[in-house]
Design a protein around this motif. Structure first.
Motif, short mmCIF file in Angstrom:
data_model
loop_
_atom_site.label_atom_id
_atom_site.label_comp_id
_atom_site.label_asym_id
_atom_site.label_seq_id
_atom_site.Cartn_x
_atom_site.Cartn_y
_atom_site.Cartn_z
N ALA A 120 56.14 58.33 66.28
CA ALA A 120 57.50 58.74 65.91
C ALA A 120 57.74 58.48 64.42
CB ALA A 120 58.52 57.99 66.75
N ALA A 121 57.22 57.37 63.91
CA ALA A 121 57.39 57.05 62.49
C ALA A 121 56.75 58.11 61.60
CB ALA A 121 56.79 55.68 62.20
N ASP A 122 55.65 58.68 62.05
CA ASP A 122 54.94 59.66 61.23
C ASP A 122 55.70 60.98 61.09
OD1 ASP A 122 52.85 57.92 60.78
OD2 ASP A 122 51.60 58.70 62.41
N VAL A 123 56.61 61.28 62.01
CA VAL A 123 57.30 62.57 61.96
C VAL A 123 58.80 62.45 61.69
CG1 VAL A 123 55.62 63.69 63.47
CG2 VAL A 123 57.61 62.57 64.49
N ALA A 124 59.36 61.23 61.73
CA ALA A 124 60.80 61.05 61.51
C ALA A 124 61.17 61.40 60.07
CB ALA A 124 61.19 59.61 61.83
N SER A 125 62.38 61.91 59.90
CA SER A 125 62.80 62.39 58.57
C SER A 125 63.23 61.27 57.64
CB SER A 125 63.96 63.39 58.73
OG SER A 125 65.11 62.74 59.27
N ASP A 126 63.72 60.17 58.18
CA ASP A 126 64.27 59.11 57.33
C ASP A 126 63.21 58.04 57.07
OD1 ASP A 126 66.78 57.83 56.14
OD2 ASP A 126 66.03 56.23 57.42
N PRO A 127 62.88 57.77 55.81
CA PRO A 127 61.81 56.79 55.51
C PRO A 127 62.12 55.38 56.01
CG PRO A 127 62.30 58.14 53.58
CD PRO A 127 63.36 58.44 54.59
N LYS A 128 63.36 54.95 55.91
CA LYS A 128 63.70 53.60 56.37
C LYS A 128 63.62 53.49 57.89
CE LYS A 128 66.43 51.98 52.44
NZ LYS A 128 65.50 50.89 52.12
N PHE A 129 63.95 54.56 58.59
CA PHE A 129 63.78 54.55 60.04
C PHE A 129 62.29 54.45 60.38
CE2 PHE A 129 63.62 57.08 64.15
CZ PHE A 129 64.09 56.04 64.94
N ALA A 130 61.47 55.16 59.63
CA ALA A 130 60.02 55.09 59.84
C ALA A 130 59.52 53.67 59.58
CB ALA A 130 59.31 56.09 58.94
N ASP A 131 60.03 53.03 58.53
CA ASP A 131 59.64 51.64 58.25
C ASP A 131 60.00 50.73 59.42
OD1 ASP A 131 58.71 52.40 55.77
OD2 ASP A 131 60.51 51.73 54.69
N TYR A 132 61.21 50.91 59.93
CA TYR A 132 61.65 50.10 61.07
C TYR A 132 60.74 50.31 62.28
CZ TYR A 132 64.16 49.49 65.48
OH TYR A 132 64.49 49.19 66.78
N LEU A 133 60.41 51.56 62.57
CA LEU A 133 59.55 51.83 63.73
C LEU A 133 58.19 51.16 63.59
CD1 LEU A 133 60.30 55.63 64.34
CD2 LEU A 133 61.08 53.69 65.72
N ARG A 134 57.64 51.18 62.39
CA ARG A 134 56.33 50.54 62.19
C ARG A 134 56.42 49.02 62.36
NH1 ARG A 134 56.25 54.76 58.00
NH2 ARG A 134 54.83 56.39 58.74
N LEU A 135 57.49 48.44 61.83
CA LEU A 135 57.67 47.00 61.99
C LEU A 135 57.98 46.63 63.44
CD1 LEU A 135 59.66 46.17 58.74
CD2 LEU A 135 57.36 45.38 59.33
N ARG A 136 58.70 47.51 64.13
CA ARG A 136 58.99 47.24 65.54
C ARG A 136 57.71 47.31 66.37
NH1 ARG A 136 63.21 44.30 67.16
NH2 ARG A 136 63.91 44.80 69.27
N ALA A 137 56.84 48.23 66.03
CA ALA A 137 55.55 48.30 66.71
C ALA A 137 54.77 47.01 66.49
CB ALA A 137 54.75 49.51 66.20
N ASP A 138 54.78 46.50 65.26
CA ASP A 138 54.12 45.22 64.98
C ASP A 138 54.75 44.10 65.80
OD1 ASP A 138 52.47 46.46 63.15
OD2 ASP A 138 53.63 45.84 61.39
N ALA A 139 56.07 44.11 65.90
CA ALA A 139 56.78 43.04 66.62
C ALA A 139 56.38 43.00 68.09
CB ALA A 139 58.29 43.23 66.48
N LEU A 140 56.27 44.17 68.70
CA LEU A 140 55.90 44.22 70.11
C LEU A 140 54.53 43.61 70.36
CD1 LEU A 140 57.16 47.82 70.92
CD2 LEU A 140 58.17 45.69 71.75
#
Length: 559
Positions: free
Chosen positions: A202-222
């Protein structure tokens, strides 16, 4: 030529049960049970099929749809990945609180009972203080499946186990029978790797860069159990047209200690127009904190001003979010350090909120509010009450005055009910204060008061045993005692005294903030016990609603 909006309706899939680690109590492919005391026959006194059918009918089924036509192709693709992740989280939640739910469902022939198990994610009626409704299952274990069923509080207290109080671990037994700590990212490793991979897609295709950053960090958190960096990133994200709340979030399911968090997922699309109207309120949080009707020492902490308020259309509820009553607003993150550094985000779930207002609140008001005040029941007031309830979570006091730790640590199992009660009453305080600042229409404050009272009638039907139910009853009884509203015995309706309501709101605000700041568990429990019960007159009114067939809550048609 008009273009038909692209809408989305998402199927809620009850996935197959997931196998877990081998341990003595209890294995992940079996349901947790708790034996009834000797001579106690109430455990088997489950409702008759007709009563269960009536309980299912008490949930109004509403569609969950939203307009996606304004989203980019990438954001639509991201939503698809997030929905897949949400369904995995939904299955994880079932495993946390019950185990093999599909196995249980396969033993039930009655369609209504099967449906009620699906609604409650188990054989315990969430809105009836977790009363069992399937024969033979016994009472719900207070610790769900976060702890061994045979663990005592003394054993837990004596165990010297790093991480035992973490919201992201379970307590299990090793082969020798000793208590051990198992992190979520170990216990649920296979599933969380799948969820993390979907978040990265989802991070790779989302339009907002900060949302993509959050998704990547959330993946790390899990995969690591360290959620604070992703919470910080979520607070920094302001402009994304889509959002997701996913992971182990709330601790309501842990009724033993209130420590362990349950998995849930929301997939959301921002209402840009409504969100713009809400943004201006965040700048007033420091002034609202200073103006709290309590001694200065209880309001010395300053909330962050980076908080934001937004309205969303919900596309999907999964896991804890979808069990029993449906939430209509989100206030996160729960991490006190993040709140003090960044504030918090308040997400109003507009389509769910509107469904509850039209389907439940208006019929309740028609039955229980004095006819002369029914015109003050408005969706705008309902929306504001819910919104400022969420904002109010960021006000008040997070750490006890004695310097020993957080309010959460001091009040332990009372924390949730006090936090919800604080948010309810400070929300009303904030509406009045903002009216005085000219930010809201001060002439409509009385609408908020009457709608608040009707909202208590709606919410207390969830049962006074939940955190929200206890908070509602404390507010109702305290305000009623001070004359904020009164019941007309002849008509069976309630009428607000607006002047007394204002005084009582300030008094209850001061009382709750003082109890939280003092961190006095015994005093807090005594106050809760004094005011937290449903009085007979109110119970009679609530019982009378059943004859009107007003829904208790909604169930989402996500297909």
């Amino acid at each position: 030529m008009s273009i038909r909006p692209l809408t989305l309706a998402i199927a809620l899939t009850f996935a197959a049960g997931l196998p877990g680690c081998t341990r003595e109590a209890p294995p992940a492919d079996s349901a947790p049970t708790a034996a009834a005391p000797a001579g106690d026959t109430t455990a088997d006194a489950v409702p008759a099929p007709a009563e269960i059918a009536a309980k299912v009918a008490a949930y109004a089924e509403v569609p969950l749809t939203a307009d996606l036509s304004h989203l980019s192709e990438g954001d639509r693709q991201a939503i698809d990945y997030l929905l897949q992740a949400g369904r995995i989280v939904d299955a994880l939640f079932r495993r946390q609180v019950y185990g093999d739910l599909d196995g249980l469902l396969s033993t039930i022939d009655d369609p209504a009972t099967r449906r009620f198990v699906e609604i409650n994610y188990g054989p315990w009626d969430i809105l009836d203080d977790h009363r069992p409704f399937v024969a033979g299952v016994g009472p719900r274990p207070p610790g769900a499946r976060f702890y061994p069923a045979d663990m005592t509080k003394e054993e837990f207290a004596a165990a010297d186990l790093p991480g035992k109080d973490s919201p992201y671990t379970i307590i299990a037994r090793d082969e020798a029978g000793a208590l051990v700590v198992v992190p979520y990212h170990v216990e649920f490793a296979d599933e969380l790797h799948q969820v993390a991979a979907l978040l990265l897609k989802a991070a790779d295709v989302a339009s907002d860069p900060k949302f993509a950053d959050y998704l990547r960090l959330r993946a790390d958190a899990l995969l690591s159990g360290d959620y604070q960096p992703s919470d910080m990133a979520w607070m920094d994200m302001k402009d994304s047209p889509i959002d997701v709340v996913i992971g182990p979030i709330e601790s309501y399911q842990d009724q033993l200690y209130g420590l362990k968090t349950a998995f849930e997922a929301f997939v959301l699309v921002k209402d840009i127009e409504w969100s713009a109207r809400l943004q201006r309120f965040a700048q007033h949080l420091p002034a609202l904190q200073r103006g709290l009707p309590v001694e200065d020492r209880y309001k010395a902490e300053m909330p962050g001003t980076d908080a934001d308020l937004n309205a969303y259309f919900a596309l999907y509820y999964g896991g804890d979010a979808n069990a029993g009553a449906k939430t209509i607003a989100i206030n996160l993150p729960n991490d006190e350090e993040v709140q003090l550094a960044k504030g918090s985000r308040r997400l109003q779930l507009e389509n769910t909120m509107r469904a509850k207002f039209d389907t439940i609140l208006v019929p309740i008001a028609d039955a229980l509010i004095d006819p002369s005040q029914r015109g003050r029941i408005t969706f705008d007031a309902f929306f504001e009450n819910v919104m400022f309830h969420e904002v109010a979570h960021g006000l008040g006091i997070k750490n006890t005055l004695d310097g020993r730790g957080t309010v959460r640590e001091a009040l332990t199992d009372l924390t949730a009910s006090y936090e919800e009660g604080k948010a309810d009453i400070l929300g009303l305080y904030m509406i009045g204060a903002l009216g005085g600042m000219g930010e809201l229409d001060a002439d409509k404050l009385d609408d908020n008061y009457v709608t608040f009272l009707a909202g208590i009638f709606r919410s207390v039907r969830f049962g006074a045993g939940s955190a929200h139910g206890q908070a509602n009853m404390v507010a109702f009884n305290f305000l009623h005692e001070r004359g904020a509203f009164a019941r007309n015995a002849a008509s069976g309706t309630w009428r607000v005294d607006f002047a007394k309501m204002r005084e009582a709101v300030d008094a209850l605000s001061a009382k709750i903030l003082t109890l939280q700041g003092d961190g006095d568990y015994e005093a807090a429990r005594a106050f809760r016990d004094q005011y937290g019960k449903v009085p007979a007159a109110l119970q009679a009114d609530l019982d009378a609603l059943a004859a009107r067939e007003i829904p208790v809550d909604i169930v989402l048609r996500q297909d």
